[in-house]
Design a protein around this motif. Sequence first.
Motif: not given
Length: 225
Positions: A86-101
Amino acid sequence: MQPDYAQIVLAALENGHIDRVSDILALLHPADIAALLEGLPPEERHPVWALVDPEVAGEVLLEVPEAVRLDLLQEMDSTQLVIAARSLDIDDIADLIPDLSDEIIAAILYALDKQDRQRLDSVLSYPDDTAGGLMNVDTVTVRENLSVEVVSRYLRQRGELPEHTNSLFVVDRDDRLLGILALSRLLTASPAARVSQVMEHDQVKFDVLTPDKEVAEAFERYNLI
């Protein structure tokens, strides 16, 4: 000279001074917390990570190397990850997505509003090594028929702009880009002027599938940074 926080934290942990570790973390920038965590062995890294403020955890995850990030993600539950995202910008969330279940991704998507979900879907639909994968979707858009006064009032009501914002994007009813309105121009233009009168119509555009190397070369050639 900057203190050796890793040694200070290790000493505090060894002596059971958990509050001391929390105080140190509260003073550090997310990038410094990331460097600290990277330098700690896993058995010491995990208890320190548990003390990091959830509101800055997302930024820390973006700063650490991939191997450390994967290690830290395994220590987080879905609630913690949603708070961090929630504290991140959308493009930053996108950077994390590949590492999440898939389960965590679903929880994060559920926590986003409709517009942010659409923005995230937009970023994720393009390969990482293209203009679409590089683009920042956390932007402010306005219509060309609005007055400068109305746009200024809207920005005041919004209260906060995305990080590094120096221009607004002018779009039509179908969200097609028409031009940009620099904040410096907005501040100096007549309140009665229309956006169409003070916006910049000429700008460099990229197809979303343009290779990232070509985008970088264009940024350097046209001094876009």
